[in-house]
Design a protein around this motif. Structure first.
Motif, PDB file in Angstrom:
ATOM      1  N   VAL A 155       0.861  -1.182   0.000  1.00  0.00           N
ATOM      2  CA  VAL A 155       0.000   0.000   0.000  1.00  0.00           C
ATOM      3  C   VAL A 155       0.898   1.232   0.000  1.00  0.00           C
ATOM      4  N   VAL A 156       0.840   1.996  -1.078  1.00  0.00           N
ATOM      5  CA  VAL A 156       1.681   3.183  -1.230  1.00  0.00           C
ATOM      6  C   VAL A 156       0.927   4.379  -0.674  1.00  0.00           C
ATOM      7  N   GLU A 157       1.523   5.016   0.332  1.00  0.00           N
ATOM      8  CA  GLU A 157       0.897   6.184   0.948  1.00  0.00           C
ATOM      9  C   GLU A 157       1.677   7.450   0.609  1.00  0.00           C
ATOM     10  N   ASP A 158       0.936   8.498   0.267  1.00  0.00           N
ATOM     11  CA  ASP A 158       1.559   9.796   0.021  1.00  0.00           C
ATOM     12  C   ASP A 158       0.466  10.853   0.107  1.00  0.00           C
ATOM     13  N   ARG A 159       0.851  12.110  -0.123  1.00  0.00           N
ATOM     14  CA  ARG A 159      -0.115  13.196  -0.100  1.00  0.00           C
ATOM     15  C   ARG A 159      -1.146  12.987  -1.203  1.00  0.00           C
ATOM     16  N   ALA A 160      -2.355  13.476  -0.986  1.00  0.00           N
ATOM     17  CA  ALA A 160      -3.466  13.239  -1.910  1.00  0.00           C
ATOM     18  C   ALA A 160      -3.152  13.649  -3.353  1.00  0.00           C
ATOM     19  N   PRO A 161      -2.513  14.814  -3.610  1.00  0.00           N
ATOM     20  CA  PRO A 161      -2.234  15.173  -5.007  1.00  0.00           C
ATOM     21  C   PRO A 161      -1.292  14.193  -5.708  1.00  0.00           C
ATOM     22  N   VAL A 162      -0.381  13.578  -4.942  1.00  0.00           N
ATOM     23  CA  VAL A 162       0.532  12.593  -5.533  1.00  0.00           C
ATOM     24  C   VAL A 162      -0.221  11.307  -5.839  1.00  0.00           C
ATOM     25  N   VAL A 163      -1.028  10.857  -4.891  1.00  0.00           N
ATOM     26  CA  VAL A 163      -1.820   9.650  -5.086  1.00  0.00           C
ATOM     27  C   VAL A 163      -2.743   9.802  -6.299  1.00  0.00           C
ATOM     28  N   ALA A 164      -3.254  11.007  -6.496  1.00  0.00           N
ATOM     29  CA  ALA A 164      -4.209  11.252  -7.578  1.00  0.00           C
ATOM     30  C   ALA A 164      -3.602  11.041  -8.956  1.00  0.00           C
ATOM     31  N   ILE A 165      -2.287  11.230  -9.097  1.00  0.00           N
ATOM     32  CA  ILE A 165      -1.656  11.107 -10.416  1.00  0.00           C
ATOM     33  C   ILE A 165      -0.841   9.824 -10.556  1.00  0.00           C
ATOM     34  N   ALA A 166      -0.805   8.993  -9.512  1.00  0.00           N
ATOM     35  CA  ALA A 166       0.095   7.844  -9.502  1.00  0.00           C
ATOM     36  C   ALA A 166      -0.194   6.863 -10.637  1.00  0.00           C
ATOM     37  N   ARG A 167      -1.453   6.434 -10.773  1.00  0.00           N
ATOM     38  CA  ARG A 167      -1.782   5.464 -11.818  1.00  0.00           C
ATOM     39  C   ARG A 167      -1.524   6.043 -13.212  1.00  0.00           C
ATOM     40  N   GLU A 168      -1.895   7.281 -13.413  1.00  0.00           N
ATOM     41  CA  GLU A 168      -1.698   7.915 -14.720  1.00  0.00           C
ATOM     42  C   GLU A 168      -0.219   7.965 -15.087  1.00  0.00           C
ATOM     43  N   ALA A 169       0.627   8.185 -14.080  1.00  0.00           N
ATOM     44  CA  ALA A 169       2.066   8.295 -14.343  1.00  0.00           C
ATOM     45  C   ALA A 169       2.643   7.001 -14.904  1.00  0.00           C
ATOM     46  N   TRP A 170       2.056   5.864 -14.552  1.00  0.00           N
ATOM     47  CA  TRP A 170       2.551   4.567 -15.025  1.00  0.00           C
ATOM     48  C   TRP A 170       2.011   4.225 -16.417  1.00  0.00           C
ATOM     49  N   GLY A 171       0.983   4.943 -16.862  1.00  0.00           N
ATOM     50  CA  GLY A 171       0.383   4.592 -18.143  1.00  0.00           C
ATOM     51  C   GLY A 171      -0.168   3.178 -18.086  1.00  0.00           C
ATOM     52  N   SER A 172       0.170   2.372 -19.084  1.00  0.00           N
ATOM     53  CA  SER A 172      -0.311   0.982 -19.119  1.00  0.00           C
ATOM     54  C   SER A 172       0.620   0.007 -18.420  1.00  0.00           C
ATOM     55  N   LYS A 173       1.759   0.500 -17.965  1.00  0.00           N
ATOM     56  CA  LYS A 173       2.728  -0.390 -17.320  1.00  0.00           C
ATOM     57  C   LYS A 173       2.214  -0.889 -15.969  1.00  0.00           C
ATOM     58  N   HIS A 174       2.452  -2.165 -15.689  1.00  0.00           N
ATOM     59  CA  HIS A 174       2.155  -2.802 -14.399  1.00  0.00           C
ATOM     60  C   HIS A 174       0.666  -2.764 -14.046  1.00  0.00           C
ATOM     61  N   ALA A 175      -0.181  -2.696 -15.071  1.00  0.00           N
ATOM     62  CA  ALA A 175      -1.625  -2.632 -14.810  1.00  0.00           C
ATOM     63  C   ALA A 175      -2.098  -3.824 -13.988  1.00  0.00           C
ATOM     64  N   GLU A 176      -1.487  -4.995 -14.207  1.00  0.00           N
ATOM     65  CA  GLU A 176      -1.938  -6.194 -13.476  1.00  0.00           C
ATOM     66  C   GLU A 176      -1.676  -6.074 -11.977  1.00  0.00           C
ATOM     67  N   LEU A 177      -0.603  -5.378 -11.602  1.00  0.00           N
ATOM     68  CA  LEU A 177      -0.312  -5.200 -10.176  1.00  0.00           C
ATOM     69  C   LEU A 177      -1.356  -4.303  -9.523  1.00  0.00           C
ATOM     70  N   PHE A 178      -1.734  -3.242 -10.215  1.00  0.00           N
ATOM     71  CA  PHE A 178      -2.705  -2.300  -9.668  1.00  0.00           C
ATOM     72  C   PHE A 178      -4.119  -2.872  -9.698  1.00  0.00           C
ATOM     73  N   ASP A 179      -4.468  -3.524 -10.791  1.00  0.00           N
ATOM     74  CA  ASP A 179      -5.823  -4.062 -10.918  1.00  0.00           C
ATOM     75  C   ASP A 179      -6.081  -5.205  -9.947  1.00  0.00           C
ATOM     76  N   SER A 180      -5.043  -5.971  -9.634  1.00  0.00           N
ATOM     77  CA  SER A 180      -5.200  -7.105  -8.720  1.00  0.00           C
ATOM     78  C   SER A 180      -5.198  -6.683  -7.256  1.00  0.00           C
ATOM     79  N   GLY A 181      -4.784  -5.431  -6.989  1.00  0.00           N
ATOM     80  CA  GLY A 181      -4.707  -4.963  -5.610  1.00  0.00           C
ATOM     81  C   GLY A 181      -3.409  -5.312  -4.916  1.00  0.00           C
TER      82      GLY A 181
END
Length: 505
Positions: free
Chosen positions: A320-346
């Motif tokens: 579980v990656v914790e950071d300030r709300a503005p950073v969390v808000a852009i985290a997934r977008e920053a990765w683009g399509s990379k590592h989608a399976e890690l994020f989608d699986s939780g």
């Protein structure tokens, strides 16, 4: 310095080269050490031999031998170089920073990559820069003198950051290729704001270091002389001198107008993983000893660069990656399509949490409410904060910890530039070290130039945050005061980075 001392340093270099040669020649088939003249683009595919030759550079034996060479060459240079020349190069080092930043901002590594090994004349470089600038909203449009481009690149060639293959013709080398984003010129023209997306973050690190960090650090001396030398600075931070803001650096990044800096910062922190090797991150803690679905909270984890690496190595754990709300808000977008399976699986998820505020329980899919994580991971967090705030962070984590929660601190542990006669070398934690070099070695006990990264970062932390990298004694005092006990320190081979494990007292 007696000639015998010069020869002793020379012998260190020779012996280290022998070690490297042994490692490369022992491969089947034998390999050559990578050439400085040959670019190695991480965004491209290579032959197995090329990849293996690059991988060998990061093995303990080769990395340690390379550090001995760097340390000895730095010490030899300091000894034999004319002092005034040494002074001029050092005091004007900001010129090189500015030129590297210019090269990154004008996409010169990408221009030269597409030009190929034969390079490109400065006239062609100037034309490509102008073409790319026309596609950048708000960029200054005007004449570009190719001769000035030549002078810029010749300085970088002198420092081995590019090659001059013929008069006024330049090509990438291994160092230039390291700061190449991998994007095509067409991609940069079509979407210049996405240059750093889906990259390793090194180009973003250069962009950040040459922009706000460079501007802030330029005022360091004045800040120190006007109140910054106090235990807790009495005159704000150098950020105020540079940008007129009373905010902390991370808060300032969230100001309107800094959107590009905030996004770049996340990518730049991804690039800083090169301070370590993936092997060190993966094996710096006894991850295998954790139960299935154990929860690791990566505090101040940015866009999750370290958690992604760990999740790939330990698929049974939840990060579980914790950071300030503005950073969390852009985290997934920053990765683009990379590592989608890690994020989608939780397996890797994001949670908004300011680590200067009491840690709150959170819901985790498949686990439920998490109030006492198995591990708190704090990589490159405490070095951003002065002692009073670092103590506050550690105390908050201690209050949120359960009896079996472990704390993993990943930061530089700075050695002294002299032999530490008081180091408790019998300590099980292996935290304090007497010296980083063998007894009788002519090298500085802290490996001099080879360790400069850690000490430069220390002063950068001072300038940005009134903070610091710490010695083991400083870390030990802070953790104990916050209710933690250090139980082990694993030092990265050939590096000042260390993995410090602590448990609740």
């Amino acid at each position: 310095m007696p000639i015998s001392d010069l020869r002793a340093l020379h012998a260190v270099i020779g012996a280290a080269i022998d070690k490297i040669e042994t490692e490369y020649k022992s491969q089947s088939p034998p390999l050559e050490y990578p050439s400085l003249d040959a670019p190695y683009y991480v965004s491209q595919s290579h032959t197995p031999a090329e990849d293996r030759a690059e991988e060998l550079k990061l093995t303990d034996a080769v990395f340690s031998a390379a550090n001995e060479i760097v340390a000895a060459c730095g010490q030899l240079t300091a000894t034999v170089h004319k002092p005034f020349f040494q002074l001029v190069e050092t005091i004007n080092g900001a010129n090189v920073i500015a030129l590297l930043h210019f090269a990154e901002q004008t996409h010169i590594p990408e221009i030269l990559r597409e030009a190929g090994p034969g390079g490109l004349h400065v006239k062609g470089v100037a034309e490509k820069i102008a073409e790319l600038r026309r596609a950048l909203p708000g960029a200054h449009q005007g004449e570009i003198d190719p001769a000035k481009i030549g002078h810029v690149l010749r300085v970088l060639a002198t420092y081995h950051w590019v090659r001059e293959v013929a008069p006024d013709v330049f090509a990438n080398n291994r160092l230039t290729s390291f700061i190449d984003s991998g994007k095509s010129l067409e991609q940069l023209k079509a979407a210049p704001q996405k240059k750093y997306d889906e990259t390793d973050g090194v180009a973003a690190f250069v962009g950040m270091a040459g922009d706000e960090v460079f501007t802030i650090m330029a005022g360091l001396s004045g800040w120190l002389l006007e109140g910054g030398l106090a235990t807790n600075a009495t005159n704000g931070l150098p950020l105020k001198r540079a940008y007129g803001s009373d905010k902390l650096y991370y808060e300032w990044l969230e100001d309107p107008g800094n959107e590009h800096r905030l996004l770049r910062f996340g990518h730049a922190m991804n690039g800083t993983r090169y301070w370590e090797t993936a092997e060190n991150i993966i094996h710096g803690f006894a991850w295998n000893d954790l139960r299935k679905d154990a929860v690791v909270v990566d505090i101040g984890g940015g866009i999750g660069s370290v958690s992604v690496i760990l999740s790939q190595a330990y698929p049974d754990l939840k990060f579980v990656v914790e950071d300030r709300a503005p950073v969390v808000a852009i985290a997934r977008e920053a990765w683009g399509s990379k590592h989608a399976e890690l994020f989608d699986s939780g397996r890797v998820s994001f949670h908004a949490q300011n680590f200067l505020e009491e840690h709150q329980p959170f819901e985790l899919a498949g686990v439920g409410t998490v109030s006492q994580p198995d591990v708190f991971l704090a990589r490159a967090v405490l070095h951003n904060w002065p002692d009073k705030d670092a103590l506050k962070i550690l105390s908050i984590l201690r209050r949120a910890a359960g009896p079996h929660t472990k704390l993993l601190l990943v930061d530089n542990l700075l050695p002294y530039a002299c032999v530490d006669e008081k180091a408790d070398i019998s300590s099980e934690s292996q935290g304090a070290v007497r010296s980083l070099v063998p007894e009788g070695s002519p090298l500085l006990p802290n490996l001099g130039k080879a360790s400069a990264n850690g000490f430069i970062l220390d002063i950068t932390m001072m300038g940005l945050f009134d903070a610091k990298e710490r010695t083991f004694r400083e870390f030990d005092a802070l953790t104990q005061q916050a209710g933690w006990k250090i139980t082990g320190v694993k030092r990265a081979a050939g590096s000042l980075w260390a993995y410090t494990t602590a448990v609740p007292i």
